[in-house]
Design a protein around this motif. Structure first.
Motif, short mmCIF file in Angstrom:
data_model
loop_
_atom_site.label_atom_id
_atom_site.label_comp_id
_atom_site.label_asym_id
_atom_site.label_seq_id
_atom_site.Cartn_x
_atom_site.Cartn_y
_atom_site.Cartn_z
N GLY A 233 0.81 -1.21 0.00
CA GLY A 233 0.00 0.00 0.00
C GLY A 233 0.84 1.25 0.00
O GLY A 233 0.53 2.24 -0.69
N TYR A 234 1.94 1.24 0.76
CA TYR A 234 2.85 2.38 0.77
C TYR A 234 3.46 2.59 -0.61
O TYR A 234 3.57 3.74 -1.09
CB TYR A 234 3.95 2.15 1.80
N ALA A 235 3.80 1.49 -1.26
CA ALA A 235 4.37 1.60 -2.61
C ALA A 235 3.33 2.16 -3.58
O ALA A 235 3.65 2.99 -4.44
CB ALA A 235 4.86 0.23 -3.08
N ILE A 236 2.09 1.72 -3.46
CA ILE A 236 1.02 2.22 -4.33
C ILE A 236 0.84 3.72 -4.14
O ILE A 236 0.76 4.48 -5.12
CB ILE A 236 -0.29 1.46 -4.05
N ARG A 237 0.79 4.17 -2.89
CA ARG A 237 0.59 5.59 -2.64
C ARG A 237 1.80 6.42 -3.08
O ARG A 237 1.64 7.54 -3.55
CB ARG A 237 0.29 5.81 -1.15
N THR A 238 2.99 5.86 -2.93
CA THR A 238 4.19 6.58 -3.33
C THR A 238 4.23 6.75 -4.84
O THR A 238 4.53 7.85 -5.35
CB THR A 238 5.45 5.83 -2.86
N VAL A 239 3.92 5.70 -5.57
CA VAL A 239 3.90 5.79 -7.03
C VAL A 239 2.82 6.78 -7.48
O VAL A 239 3.02 7.57 -8.41
CB VAL A 239 3.66 4.40 -7.66
N GLY A 240 1.67 6.75 -6.81
CA GLY A 240 0.61 7.67 -7.17
C GLY A 240 0.98 9.12 -6.91
O GLY A 240 0.58 10.02 -7.65
N ALA A 241 1.76 9.36 -5.86
CA ALA A 241 2.15 10.73 -5.52
C ALA A 241 3.29 11.24 -6.39
O ALA A 241 3.28 12.39 -6.84
CB ALA A 241 2.54 10.80 -4.05
N ASN A 242 4.30 10.38 -6.64
CA ASN A 242 5.46 10.82 -7.41
C ASN A 242 6.19 9.59 -7.95
O ASN A 242 7.01 8.99 -7.24
CB ASN A 242 6.40 11.65 -6.53
N PRO A 243 5.92 9.20 -9.19
CA PRO A 243 6.56 7.99 -9.74
C PRO A 243 8.08 8.08 -9.77
O PRO A 243 8.77 7.08 -9.55
CB PRO A 243 5.97 7.90 -11.15
N ARG A 244 8.62 9.27 -10.05
CA ARG A 244 10.08 9.40 -10.13
C ARG A 244 10.72 9.21 -8.76
O ARG A 244 11.75 8.52 -8.63
CB ARG A 244 10.45 10.78 -10.68
N ALA A 245 10.10 9.80 -7.73
CA ALA A 245 10.63 9.61 -6.38
C ALA A 245 10.51 8.14 -5.97
O ALA A 245 11.39 7.60 -5.30
CB ALA A 245 9.87 10.49 -5.40
N ALA A 246 9.42 7.48 -6.38
CA ALA A 246 9.25 6.07 -6.06
C ALA A 246 10.35 5.23 -6.71
O ALA A 246 10.93 4.34 -6.07
CB ALA A 246 7.88 5.59 -6.53
N ALA A 247 10.65 5.52 -7.98
CA ALA A 247 11.71 4.79 -8.66
C ALA A 247 13.06 5.03 -8.00
O ALA A 247 13.88 4.11 -7.86
CB ALA A 247 11.74 5.19 -10.13
N TYR A 248 13.30 6.27 -7.57
CA TYR A 248 14.56 6.60 -6.89
C TYR A 248 14.68 5.83 -5.58
O TYR A 248 15.78 5.45 -5.16
CB TYR A 248 14.62 8.10 -6.63
N ALA A 249 13.52 5.57 -4.93
CA ALA A 249 13.52 4.83 -3.66
C ALA A 249 13.54 3.32 -3.87
O ALA A 249 13.49 2.57 -2.89
CB ALA A 249 12.29 5.22 -2.84
N GLY A 250 13.62 2.87 -5.11
CA GLY A 250 13.70 1.44 -5.39
C GLY A 250 12.37 0.77 -5.63
O GLY A 250 12.30 -0.46 -5.70
N ILE A 251 11.30 1.55 -5.77
CA ILE A 251 9.98 1.00 -6.07
C ILE A 251 9.76 1.04 -7.57
O ILE A 251 10.01 2.06 -8.22
CB ILE A 251 8.87 1.81 -5.36
N SER A 252 9.32 -0.06 -8.15
CA SER A 252 9.09 -0.13 -9.59
C SER A 252 7.71 0.40 -9.93
O SER A 252 6.69 -0.26 -9.62
CB SER A 252 9.22 -1.58 -10.07
N PRO A 253 7.59 1.58 -10.57
CA PRO A 253 6.27 2.08 -10.96
C PRO A 253 5.54 1.13 -11.91
O PRO A 253 4.31 1.01 -11.83
CB PRO A 253 6.59 3.41 -11.65
N ALA A 254 6.28 0.45 -12.78
CA ALA A 254 5.63 -0.48 -13.72
C ALA A 254 4.98 -1.63 -12.97
O ALA A 254 3.83 -2.01 -13.24
CB ALA A 254 6.66 -1.00 -14.72
#
Length: 371
Positions: A233-254
């Motif tokens: 859920g945290y990953a989902i909300r992070t991608v929804g808020a800022n995909p680039r920041a999520a990718a930088y944090a190691g979360i795959s937006p895809a």
């Protein structure tokens, strides 16, 4: 959900803005009622009495609300990932097809599956069908850059064509002039709520309300747990808020895109569970009846939060059931006018959301400055 354009306290954004939009929509609806020569206060009283004034009315209201809970949650989960899933109709359609195929398979081998497992398997088949149909646009956006709005719209039409073909040529009831399947096996259908509560000494009139309502309540709690209490859920909300920041944090937006759309489709499949397994006990054409599109308004009014989705679903349940009773008691207020009122609610909750946020923010600043 995307960041609010106006800085508001969380309680105001979650509760006050939707309340103001609903009141404004009802005011506009009241003006329409006055325009045709009827009393808005009397119409409102009749609407509420029809929806909440009897056990039968409450049963129908909660039956409608069950559909809106599932479709609202489906849209809300995608919202949190920054996606706009408007394919609930198609996903629920394919979920109904999957449930019908599962029921046909269960009926063809009686005794192979224990009776108490038939209904859960049919429910899982519906969820899997909806999840698969939503995974496709999720994959296309994540891997091919195809926008999920366009692909979900297209797949709605594909699903509508697919169910017509299957009911006419493959799984339709032999000899029937109606596009429908044979009745599902008795063990695969859901228990009506009046039968479920009878052993507890609670006597309710027969209504379409069934145990899918309990599944909808469980889905509200499960989505709350998922979005706010899990790493996914945290990953989902992070991608929804800022995909680039999520990718930088190691979360795959895809990956999050595909997972969120899959979960969204499975939730949309709850509409098929309620209608095909809980009410019709067979697959019929057009069983989705526009509930998937109303789910968009439910998610918007509920701010993507399960509690808000539940309240907004109840509101539309009241409007659907109370509107039917209102059009019966007041023939001048036709069913089409009730649809218009629902459309005004959707308009105010969606397109005019920013306006009401600014009005609420201005009122709060005025209140602070005067105190």
């Amino acid at each position: 959900m995307s960041a609010a354009p106006v800085d508001l306290p969380r309680w105001a954004d979650t509760a006050l803005v939707p309340l103001v939009s609903v009141l404004a929509a009802l005011l506009v609806a009241g003006l329409v009622v006055i325009g045709i020569g009827e009393s808005p206060l009397e119409a409102t009283a009749l609407l509420l009495r029809g929806a909440l004034g009897s056990a039968e009315g409450i049963g129908f209201t909660l039956y409608y609300a069950t559909n809106f809970i599932f479709t609202g949650l489906a849209v809300a989960v995608a919202f949190h990932a920054g996606l706009f899933n408007i394919g609930g109709e198609g996903q629920a359609t394919v979920a109904g097809i999957a449930a019908a195929i599962a029921c046909a398979a269960l009926g063809s081998v009686p005794g192979f599956i224990p009776g108490f497992l038939a209904a859960p398997l049919a429910v899982l088949a519906a969820a899997a069908g909806g999840a698969l149909w939503a995974f496709v646009p999720g994959w296309l956006q994540a891997r091919r850059g195809s926008h999920v709005v366009i692909t979900t719209i297209m797949l709605n039409f594909v699903a509508a064509t697919l169910i017509v073909y299957l009911l006419r040529e493959v799984i339709g009831k032999p000899g029937s002039m109606q596009p429908e399947t044979p009745d599902f096996p008795a063990g695969a259908v859901l228990t009506p709520m009046h039968q479920l509560l009878a052993p507890l000494g609670i006597n309710l009139p027969a209504t379409p309300l069934n145990s899918a309502f309990l599944l909808a309540l469980a889905a509200l709690f499960a989505v709350w747990l998922l979005i706010w209490r899990t790493r996914l859920g945290y990953a989902i909300r992070t991608v929804g808020a800022n995909p680039r920041a999520a990718a930088y944090a190691g979360i795959s937006p895809a990956a999050v895109t595909m997972i969120a759309m899959t979960i969204s489709g499975a939730l949309a499949g709850g509409l098929a569970v309620n209608e095909t397994l809980g009410v019709q006990h067979r697959l019929v054409l057009d069983f989705t009846a526009g509930y998937g599109f109303v789910g968009i308004a439910v998610a918007l009014m509920g701010r993507g939060h399960p509690a808000g989705v539940g309240l907004a679903a109840l509101l539309f349940g009241v409007l659907y059931q109370g509107g039917a009773e209102l059009s019966f008691d007041k023939p001048t207020i036709t069913r089409d006018m009730v649809v218009v009122i629902g459309g005004v609610l959707i308009l105010f909750a969606g397109a005019l959301d920013g306006l009401f946020r600014r009005l609420v923010a201005g009122a709060l600043r005025l209140g602070r400055s005067s105190s």
